[in-house]
Structure formats: structure tokens, C-alpha cells
Design an enzyme around this catalytic site. Structure first.
Site, short mmCIF file in Angstrom:
data_model
loop_
_atom_site.label_atom_id
_atom_site.label_comp_id
_atom_site.label_asym_id
_atom_site.label_seq_id
_atom_site.Cartn_x
_atom_site.Cartn_y
_atom_site.Cartn_z
N CYS A 53 0.84 -1.21 0.00
CA CYS A 53 0.00 0.00 0.00
C CYS A 53 0.88 1.26 0.00
O CYS A 53 1.84 1.36 0.76
CB CYS A 53 -0.89 0.00 1.23
SG CYS A 53 -1.97 1.43 1.32
N CYS A 57 0.71 4.72 6.92
CA CYS A 57 0.11 4.59 8.25
C CYS A 57 1.09 3.83 9.16
O CYS A 57 1.42 2.67 8.87
CB CYS A 57 -1.21 3.81 8.17
SG CYS A 57 -2.31 4.46 6.90
N CYS A 60 0.75 0.05 10.27
CA CYS A 60 0.23 -0.96 9.35
C CYS A 60 1.27 -1.89 8.73
O CYS A 60 2.27 -1.44 8.15
CB CYS A 60 -0.58 -0.27 8.25
SG CYS A 60 -1.46 -1.46 7.23
N CYS A 97 -16.50 -8.50 5.87
CA CYS A 97 -15.80 -7.24 5.55
C CYS A 97 -14.55 -7.54 4.72
O CYS A 97 -13.71 -8.35 5.11
CB CYS A 97 -15.41 -6.55 6.85
SG CYS A 97 -14.50 -5.03 6.59
N CYS A 129 -19.44 -5.37 3.97
CA CYS A 129 -18.67 -4.16 4.27
C CYS A 129 -17.36 -4.22 3.48
O CYS A 129 -16.85 -5.30 3.18
CB CYS A 129 -18.37 -4.11 5.77
SG CYS A 129 -17.44 -2.67 6.28
N CYS A 189 -19.00 3.02 8.70
CA CYS A 189 -18.29 2.28 9.75
C CYS A 189 -17.02 3.06 10.01
O CYS A 189 -16.13 3.11 9.14
CB CYS A 189 -17.98 0.85 9.31
SG CYS A 189 -16.91 -0.04 10.47
N ARG A 261 -17.64 -2.24 17.90
CA ARG A 261 -16.91 -3.48 17.57
C ARG A 261 -15.58 -3.56 18.32
O ARG A 261 -14.71 -2.70 18.14
CB ARG A 261 -16.68 -3.55 16.06
CG ARG A 261 -18.02 -3.47 15.32
CD ARG A 261 -17.90 -3.77 13.83
NE ARG A 261 -19.12 -3.36 13.14
CZ ARG A 261 -20.25 -4.07 13.08
NH1 ARG A 261 -20.31 -5.28 13.63
NH2 ARG A 261 -21.32 -3.60 12.45
N1 SAM Z 1 -6.82 0.66 3.63
C1 SAM Z 1 -7.91 0.95 4.48
C2 SAM Z 1 -8.11 2.40 4.74
O1 SAM Z 1 -7.46 3.26 4.21
O2 SAM Z 1 -9.03 2.71 5.53
C3 SAM Z 1 -7.78 0.39 5.82
C4 SAM Z 1 -7.56 -0.97 6.12
S1 SAM Z 1 -6.95 -0.93 7.77
C5 SAM Z 1 -6.52 -2.57 8.06
C6 SAM Z 1 -8.39 -0.61 8.75
C7 SAM Z 1 -8.10 -0.18 10.16
O3 SAM Z 1 -7.49 -1.24 10.87
C8 SAM Z 1 -7.15 0.98 10.36
O4 SAM Z 1 -7.79 2.20 10.15
C9 SAM Z 1 -6.71 0.79 11.79
O5 SAM Z 1 -7.57 1.45 12.67
C10 SAM Z 1 -6.81 -0.72 11.97
N2 SAM Z 1 -5.47 -1.32 11.99
C11 SAM Z 1 -4.61 -1.46 10.96
N3 SAM Z 1 -3.46 -2.04 11.36
C12 SAM Z 1 -3.61 -2.26 12.69
C13 SAM Z 1 -2.76 -2.82 13.70
N4 SAM Z 1 -1.53 -3.24 13.44
N5 SAM Z 1 -3.24 -2.92 14.94
C14 SAM Z 1 -4.50 -2.51 15.23
N6 SAM Z 1 -5.34 -1.96 14.34
C15 SAM Z 1 -4.89 -1.84 13.08
C1 DTB Z 2 -11.07 -2.05 11.69
O1 DTB Z 2 -11.18 -0.93 12.22
N1 DTB Z 2 -10.49 -3.09 12.23
C2 DTB Z 2 -10.48 -4.21 11.31
C3 DTB Z 2 -11.37 -3.68 10.16
N2 DTB Z 2 -11.55 -2.31 10.50
C4 DTB Z 2 -10.96 -3.82 8.76
C5 DTB Z 2 -9.10 -4.52 10.83
C6 DTB Z 2 -8.04 -4.57 11.83
C7 DTB Z 2 -6.80 -4.92 11.13
C8 DTB Z 2 -5.71 -5.20 12.08
C9 DTB Z 2 -4.40 -5.34 11.45
C10 DTB Z 2 -4.22 -6.49 10.52
O2 DTB Z 2 -4.64 -7.63 10.81
O3 DTB Z 2 -3.55 -6.30 9.50
FE1 SF4 Z 3 -2.73 1.24 3.44
FE2 SF4 Z 3 -2.58 0.02 5.79
FE3 SF4 Z 3 -2.92 2.65 5.68
FE4 SF4 Z 3 -4.95 1.02 4.92
S1 SF4 Z 3 -4.10 1.21 6.97
S2 SF4 Z 3 -4.23 2.86 3.89
S3 SF4 Z 3 -3.74 -0.67 4.03
S4 SF4 Z 3 -1.10 1.52 4.95
#
Ligand code: SAM
Ligand code: DTB
Ligand code: SF4
Length: 335
Positions: A53, A57, A60, A97, A129, A189, A261
Site C-alpha cells: 500500500c 500509516c 500498518c 468485511c 462491508c 463504519c 466493535r
Molecule cells: N486501507 C484501508 C483504509 O485506508 O481505511 C484500511 C484498512 S486498515 C486494516 C483498517 C483499520 O485497521 C485501520 O484504520 C486501523 O484502525 C486498523 N489497523 C490497521 N493495522 C492495525 C494494527 N496493526 N493494529 C491494530 N489496528 C490496526
Molecule cells: C477495523 O477498524 N479493524 C479491522 C477492520 N476495521 C478492517 C481490521 C483490523 C486490522 C488489524 C491489522 C491487521 O490484521 O492487519
Molecule cells: Fe494502506 Fe494500511 Fe494505511 Fe490502509 S491502513 S491505507 S492498508 S497503509
């Protein structure tokens, strides 16, 4: 107007700083007035495009800016998604989702394939979702037309702290996408994540920002950071259960009808801590031994927890129309 906003934020700050047991009691009362406290919605997550990506973030595993040793995966086939969805529905999930590691949705073959995935998942009867990054008004309209129920796009933290978390987009970008989602008639959401190094004030800012979204959220994920090796937050301490419970309680009190959630971070929560999260108003979990890319408790552990606490997975569509009515009554649509 500014004074009015200051007063709203001050009220949320006062709520947030209540003694934790008072907060849990208050949240539990609100929860029982609006939901069946024995029912917890079980949702399934599927990463339909993994890694690479362009966003940065800091939490991530999927950002191309960090070396996290993650196995990348191009966009899945429709058949693979259909199979996963049928399996999830059969195992008791009522919401599915799909997450793609994209900065934004782009028109073309891949978006068309995602629209077909949505149609396939909708055919199972589950709520559908997606979280696909930023999108515009027309893309939101097409997602709605394909049968999308909800779109996940988190604010993650308060506006002041956001630039410490991600530099490749702004808070306003997030709010603009959420505006497109709501105006297309898709449920919003939107939630956040604890453990990024933010202060209590940043958490209060996040709660306040959620109350000010262009369309009120129907679903609010509360995540606790799962630290990922290779990211700038790899060495962060795990969020304490009490901080998570406080955030869940405040969320439930501010959004009585929404689904709250209990999301990432359950892998390190004891049964007792999870029980307090449910008491404080959480009424949904993600199932499975993996979230999108990080480890998660798994269905056997979740079933044992449900048995222990006498909880039930919410049956398909149970309460859905009731919830929508309550939701319509409880929100002021600010579109
Ligand atoms: N690409 C999508 C976006 O731009 O919204 C998001 C996918 S991301 C996996 C969705 C959410 O998961 C993030 O906004 C964050 O709050 C949560 N998330 C991502 N990585 C995480 C981590 N390592 N631990 C906990 N929550 C995480
Ligand atoms: C959200 O807020 N939590 C879920 C869902 N939206 C997509 C994802 C959490 C992802 C946690 C990090 C991972 O497993 O990569
Ligand atoms: Fe990309 Fe991860 Fe950020 Fe979502 S949370 S925009 S997958 S870097």
C-alpha cells in the site's frame, strides 16, 4: 458556533474522565436500553488485496514504506471470495468485511471485480462491508448499487495527532470520503485505534470528531494496536485493557444505537477483560485466527468465551430492522 463546539468537546472530556466503574455502569445501562446484551454480532474479515500500500500509516503491516516481511497478494478472484463468504455464513457470521491495501479506489477492471465480489457476498444474506481507501461520490454510488451495506474508513485518532500517524493523507481526506459514503446511502463504519502514542486528549478529540461526522456512524470499531515488526510502532507497549474499556464505554454512551466493535487487540485480552468490554457496550467481534494480517484468538476460543459468558452470536438479520429504526431516531443526519 465555536463556543457550542467547545462545550460539546468539554462534555465529552468530562465523560471520558469519569471513574472507570461509573463509566462501565452508565455504558452498560445505555447498552441494555438499546440492545439485547446477550447478543454479539460475529463478523468475518477477508483481505482481498494484501500489502504494497502506498500510504504510510505507522501502525500498518501492509504499507510499502516499511519492511514487515508480509507476503503480498494481488486482488483475489471472485470465486475465492464467494467460497470464503459461504464458509463464513455457514459458520455463523452475519457481516463480511473485505479489505484492500489501496490508497484509493480506481475505476477499472479491479474495481469492477470488487463490485462483483460485493454481489456474491450479498447473495449469502450477510451484511457486506468494504475498506478500500479513499473514494469519490460516483464510486460510492456504484458500491451502493452493487449491494454494499457499509464502508469502513476510520479516523484512527484525534485530528491533532493524525499527522504523527500518517503523512500521505489528511484528516480532511478521511472526512471527505466518509461524506461520499454517507450521501450514497451506505452505512458509515468509522472508529479508531488506541496505542499509537496518543494522549487522553487525542482520544477525546477522536470521540468528538466521531460525533461531528457528516453522517453518524452506524458501526464503530475500537482497535488496540497490534504492534507489527518493521513498522515505526513495533516497540509500542500494548494498550491496557482498562484504556480499551474506557474508550468502549464512552463510545457506547455517545452512540447508543451503533454497533460497537471490539476489534484488533483481542489476541492479548483475557476473558475477564473481554467480558468487561461486552459489559461496557461492545456488541461485535471479528472471528477467525487472523484479522487481515495479524493473529487473532480463533473460533474455538471465541466459542468457549461465548459459552462462559452465556453470549450468543446474533442470528442472521435479527434485530436489523429494529436497529435501523432506533438508529434513525437517535441520529441527526448532518448531510
Ligand atoms: N486501507 C484501508 C483504509 O485506508 O481505511 C484500511 C484498512 S486498515 C486494516 C483498517 C483499520 O485497521 C485501520 O484504520 C486501523 O484502525 C486498523 N489497523 C490497521 N493495522 C492495525 C494494527 N496493526 N493494529 C491494530 N489496528 C490496526
Ligand atoms: C477495523 O477498524 N479493524 C479491522 C477492520 N476495521 C478492517 C481490521 C483490523 C486490522 C488489524 C491489522 C491487521 O490484521 O492487519
Ligand atoms: Fe494502506 Fe494500511 Fe494505511 Fe490502509 S491502513 S491505507 S492498508 S497503509
Amino acid at each position: 458556533m465555536a463556543q457550542h463546539h467547545d462545550a460539546d468537546r468539554a462534555a465529552i472530556a468530562a465523560l471520558f474522565h469519569n471513574p472507570i466503574l461509573d463509566l462501565i455502569y452508565q455504558a452498560a445501562t445505555v447498552h441494555r436500553d438499546h440492545h439485547d446484551p446477550r447478543e454479539v454480532q460475529v463478523c468475518t474479515l477477508l483481505s482481498i488485496k494484501t500489502g504494497g500500500c502506498p500510504e504510510d500509516c505507522g501502525y500498518c503491516s501492509q504499507s510499502a514504506h516499511f519492511d514487515t516481511n508480509l507476503e503480498k497478494q494481488p486482488l483475489l478472484s471472485i470465486a475465492a471470495v464467494q467460497e470464503a463468504a459461504e464458509h463464513a455464513a455457514g459458520a455463523g457470521s452475519t457481516r463480511f468485511c473485505m479489505g484492500a491495501a489501496w490508497r484509493q479506489v480506481r475505476d477499472g477492471d479491479e474495481f469492477d471485480r470488487v463490485l462483483d465480489m460485493i454481489r456474491a457476498v450479498a447473495a449469502t444474506g450477510m451484511e457486506v462491508c468494504c475498506t478500500l481507501g479513499m473514494l469519490d461520490a460516483d464510486q460510492a454510488r456504484r458500491l451502493k448499487e452493487a449491494g454494499l451495506t457499509a464502508y469502513n474508513h476510520n479516523l484512527d485518532s484525534g485530528e491533532n495527532y493524525y499527522s504523527e500517524v500518517v503523512s500521505t493523507r489528511t484528516y480532511q481526506d478521511r472526512i471527505d470520503t466518509i461524506g461520499h459514503v454517507g450521501r450514497a446511502g451506505i452505512n458509515v463504519c468509522c472508529g479508531g485505534i488506541l496505542g499509537l502514542g496518543e494522549s487522553d486528549d487525542d482520544r477525546i478529540d477522536l470521540l468528538y470528531a466521531l460525533t461531528q461526522l457528516p453522517t453518524a456512524p452506524e458501526s464503530i470499531p475500537v482497535n488496540a494496536l497490534v504492534p507489527v515488526a518493521g513498522t515505526p510502532m513495533a516497540d509500542h507497549q500494548r494498550t491496557s485493557a482498562w484504556e480499551l474499556i474506557r474508550m468502549i464505554a464512552c463510545t457506547r454512551i455517545l452512540f447508543p444505537a451503533a454497533m460497537v466493535r471490539l476489534s484488533a487487540g483481542r489476541d492479548r485480552l483475557s476473558d475477564t477483560a473481554q467480558a468487561l468490554c461486552f459489559l461496557a457496550g461492545a456488541n461485535s467481534i471479528f472471528s477467525g485466527d487472523k484479522l487481515l494480517t495479524t493473529p487473532h484468538p480463533g473460533s474455538d476460543a471465541d466459542q468457549a468465551l461465548f459459552d462462559l459468558l452465556d453470549l450468543e452470536a446474533r442470528p442472521a438479520n435479527a434485530g436489523a430492522s429494529e436497529r435501523v429504526d432506533q438508529f434513525a431516531e437517535s441520529v441527526v443526519d448532518r448531510r
